[in-house]
Design an enzyme around this catalytic site. Structure first.
Site, short mmCIF file in Angstrom:
data_model
loop_
_atom_site.label_atom_id
_atom_site.label_comp_id
_atom_site.label_asym_id
_atom_site.label_seq_id
_atom_site.Cartn_x
_atom_site.Cartn_y
_atom_site.Cartn_z
N THR A 153 1.00 -0.93 -0.02
CA THR A 153 -0.23 -0.10 -0.08
C THR A 153 0.82 1.48 -0.21
O THR A 153 1.42 1.22 -0.93
CB THR A 153 -1.27 -0.25 0.95
OG1 THR A 153 -0.28 -0.31 2.42
CG2 THR A 153 -2.02 -0.84 1.44
N LYS A 179 3.20 -6.84 4.35
CA LYS A 179 3.38 -4.97 3.80
C LYS A 179 3.19 -4.40 4.97
O LYS A 179 2.90 -4.90 6.09
CB LYS A 179 3.30 -5.17 2.89
CG LYS A 179 0.77 -5.81 3.02
CD LYS A 179 0.35 -5.08 4.02
CE LYS A 179 0.00 -3.27 3.25
NZ LYS A 179 -0.41 -2.51 3.82
N THR A 190 0.76 -8.78 12.29
CA THR A 190 1.49 -7.18 11.08
C THR A 190 0.04 -7.33 10.08
O THR A 190 -0.37 -8.66 10.07
CB THR A 190 2.60 -7.39 10.42
OG1 THR A 190 2.40 -5.89 10.55
CG2 THR A 190 2.95 -8.41 9.94
N GLU A 277 6.54 4.57 7.36
CA GLU A 277 6.05 5.89 7.12
C GLU A 277 7.67 7.20 7.44
O GLU A 277 7.19 7.74 8.12
CB GLU A 277 5.02 6.18 6.92
CG GLU A 277 4.11 5.44 5.98
CD GLU A 277 1.97 5.08 6.86
OE1 GLU A 277 2.08 4.91 5.66
OE2 GLU A 277 1.94 6.17 7.57
N ASN A 401 0.85 11.13 6.24
CA ASN A 401 -0.75 10.24 6.79
C ASN A 401 -2.00 11.29 6.57
O ASN A 401 -3.25 11.33 7.04
CB ASN A 401 -0.82 9.77 7.99
CG ASN A 401 -0.31 8.66 8.58
OD1 ASN A 401 -0.92 7.90 7.78
ND2 ASN A 401 1.58 8.67 8.74
N THR A 406 -6.22 11.41 -0.81
CA THR A 406 -6.73 12.07 -0.83
C THR A 406 -5.58 12.31 -2.70
O THR A 406 -5.39 11.47 -2.20
CB THR A 406 -5.74 13.89 -1.00
OG1 THR A 406 -4.34 14.43 -1.04
CG2 THR A 406 -6.76 14.41 0.39
#
Lengths: 406, 406
Positions: A153, A179, A190, A277, A401, A406
């Site tokens: 993702t 992932k 996870t 991230e 995040n 969007t």
């Protein structure tokens, strides 16, 4: 900006496993987003799943199917988590199982569904159903890297690991993919992890090994303290390597397997952190000298979750006061702060609860500079310990995040 | 970028209180960084302090001095927290008390010291001692705003609140100042808060009122989940308003005082959130329908701490799935997710654990646009509730905390 994440390894075919990948256009066009694992008849298949009460529809279906039939296929989509979707989400998950069941000629209960992506949107069943034939047509033993790509993702890179070992002249392979990059604070497993081996092993033994190993890997990583609704980790033993089926985790071959399996699980868990991230650091938080293991675990997680510690790590700032402040609020019964010691990348920074007499700020700055940071916090109370892996907290994390939908 | 934080109010002199402010140059030149409160003889002085095991040296000295003598002066410095400084930190705090004691002619135990700022650096005692005479020379009833300025660290604005009320023809004033913008998840009190009144009240009664009120104000705010080592909140009742001394919190005058006191405490607590590091939103998280209050409290704090919820708030993104995912991991015993409802600024977003049938994404976006966000989460289990106030998580937060020491 993955931190020290190595290229996807060459994973050989594992007897009894075929993988097919397709583009279903679930969230974006021209992206591999549908993955099918075919498992041979007789394979032992076990799993651990999120403890989040809002667990996603596919997790509920998996748990039911695992007990009601022998699993033959895994069906994984990315781009939509099918979570927070209520009764219609369950129906949607079942419909995709039905479609794959029809295509390959097994019962719907022989299929485990997995979804990852945005929460709260209806699963686009039609798109998935339409793409299932191409995924089935694509089935092959050599698609591990495509599968790693097909379950991503916000991951920036596919994540895989493989180990081979020999025992009494027979070769065994353990390989897996994972992932996950955000909403990572697994609680039992996870986001998504799949580890397969050709070894022959009782499902009960494999389940106990998975449950134990997950606590040394996926259950010891955290990026942002948010436990996903979709966490799932599946282990498969196809049984085609040629060994006599393992019935106990204490058998010598089982011990050799556990060593390889643990390495693969840890490599896959670390890969998620390395690709966290916005991550610019890979941080090992080791708490030693605890009276009980639980104190070590919770202190390590509190350090790993603190936004102030994480932003200091981002800044490569040896702001050790923030670490001690976290230790002070971690709820360790009987903590004597005067016995606490802190090392970062080998530099003694705090001793007896305050700055080490010999410590120079310049040393701390140097210790904080590398991408790999090893924090060792000694509670000075006993000989229990635990280790947690995490990332720093960067501008990029906020950007990702704040803009994810969007 | 404070959110809806009003200008510092006009606070009248309170009989029995004088305040002096000076520039000691502790961290930066030309900044008010030293504040002295003079309290009249006979004033009731009580406090609540951080529960962090690594509590700072001045907190330890305060707790000792509060029981060993009648407090006559508060001595507050900013720029250095005197925390994580071990035995020499205690000596440093005591030396500053000694210096003020000499200057004003009271015992050292009659002084309560407070420090806020960087953790782990030695307190610059000499600078503080050198500036004490100017702070004493500056003592006046009208220095509330200067005091608000003089206790700021990363705060962008001074924080004050005042209420007056009349009872049986007598006028009473309750006024206070607070500071804090990061490392805010108070546990018994916030970074620094000082609330004074001219009412006459037993110290025991004032202490019980403070302990209760702090749980409706400072102990219900969080910016980044990090509990400070220096949290202190002091309440003073000088007793010069003219009333007969209050001996019970149930007296009618006590009830009138509690109402005003609670308003001041909440205004000061909210001011800290409104000025939270990098804040672009002021967020009220109200959890209702809990079986026990503890479930409401912990669920509200989990929502308020989630980095994924906070970044969605920053983006004005109605990403309600993230909120439900937090509720699912909050550890509420017996939670039935199918009974959970979620409103944001009056818009029903989730019903029965999934998206409301009538909900349109456009409505959610509109609801998330204002600076003031009110989240109401109904657990659907009972009639207990609690409210927590927090901020979003922005780029600015990362910038501030990655650069704080440089």
């Amino acid at each position: 900006m993955a931190v020290g994440l190595q290229d996807f390894p060459v994973i050989p075919a594992i007897k009894g496993i075929r993988i097919g990948v397709a583009e279903a256009g679930i969230k974006k066009p021209n992206k591999k987003d549908l993955v099918v694992f075919e498992l041979c008849e007789g394979a032992s298949v076990v799993g651990v799943f999120t403890q989040n009460a809002f667990c996603a529809a596919p997790v509920r279906v998996c748990q039911k199917h695992l007990v009601s039939a022998k699993t033959r296929y895994l069906l994984i989509n990315t781009g939509n988590a099918n979570a927070g979707t209520g009764r219609s989400g369950l129906d949607a998950a079942l419909k995709t199982c039905d479609a794959l069941a029809d295509a390959v000629g097994v019962s719907s209960e022989a299929i485990l569904p997995f979804s990852t992506g945005v929460i709260g949107e209806p699963l686009p069943v039609d798109k998935i159903v339409a793409a299932i034939p191409s995924a089935v047509a694509n089935l092959s033993g050599d698609n591990w890297k495509s599968a790693g790509l097909g379950i991503m993702t916000t991951d920036t890179l596919p994540k895989g690991a493989v180990r081979t070992f020999h025992f009494e002249g027979v070769a065994y392979t353990v390989a897996g993919i994972s992932k996950g990059a955000g909403m990572i604070r697994p609680n039992m497993a996870t986001m998504l992890g799949y580890v397969c081996s050709d070894i022959a092993m009782d499902a009960d033994v494999l389940q106990s090994i998975l449950a134990k190993t997950v606590n040394q890997s996926f259950n010891r990583i955290t990026i942002d303290s948010d436990t996903s609704t979709n966490d799932s980790c599946i282990a498969v033993a196809t049984g085609l390597a040629g060994n006599k089926k393992i019935h106990s985790a204490d058998e010598p071959l089982a011990l050799a397997f556990i060593a390889a399996f643990t390495e693969v699980m840890q490599a896959l868990a670390h890969a998620i952190v390395r690709d966290g991230e916005g991550a610019t650091k890979f941080v090992t938080v080791e708490v030693i000298g605890a009276a009980i293991e639980e104190d070590a675990t919770k202190t390590a997680f509190e350090i790993a979750h603190s936004p102030l510690v994480k932003t200091a790590l981002f800044a490569s700032d040896p702001n050790w006061g923030r670490i001690l402040a976290v230790v002070g609020r971690a709820g360790v019964e009987g903590l004597d702060v005067d016995n606490v010691q802190l090392h970062i990348n080998g530099v003694e920074i705090a001793r007896n609860g305050g700055r080490s007499p010999d410590y120079l700020e310049e040393q701390g700055k140097q210790a904080m500079t590398p991408e790999e940071i090893h924090i060792v916090l000694d509670l000075g109370m006993g000989n229990q310990s635990d280790t947690v892996w995490t990332t720093d907290f960067s501008h990029e994390y906020v950007t990702i995040n704040a803009e994810y939908r969007t």
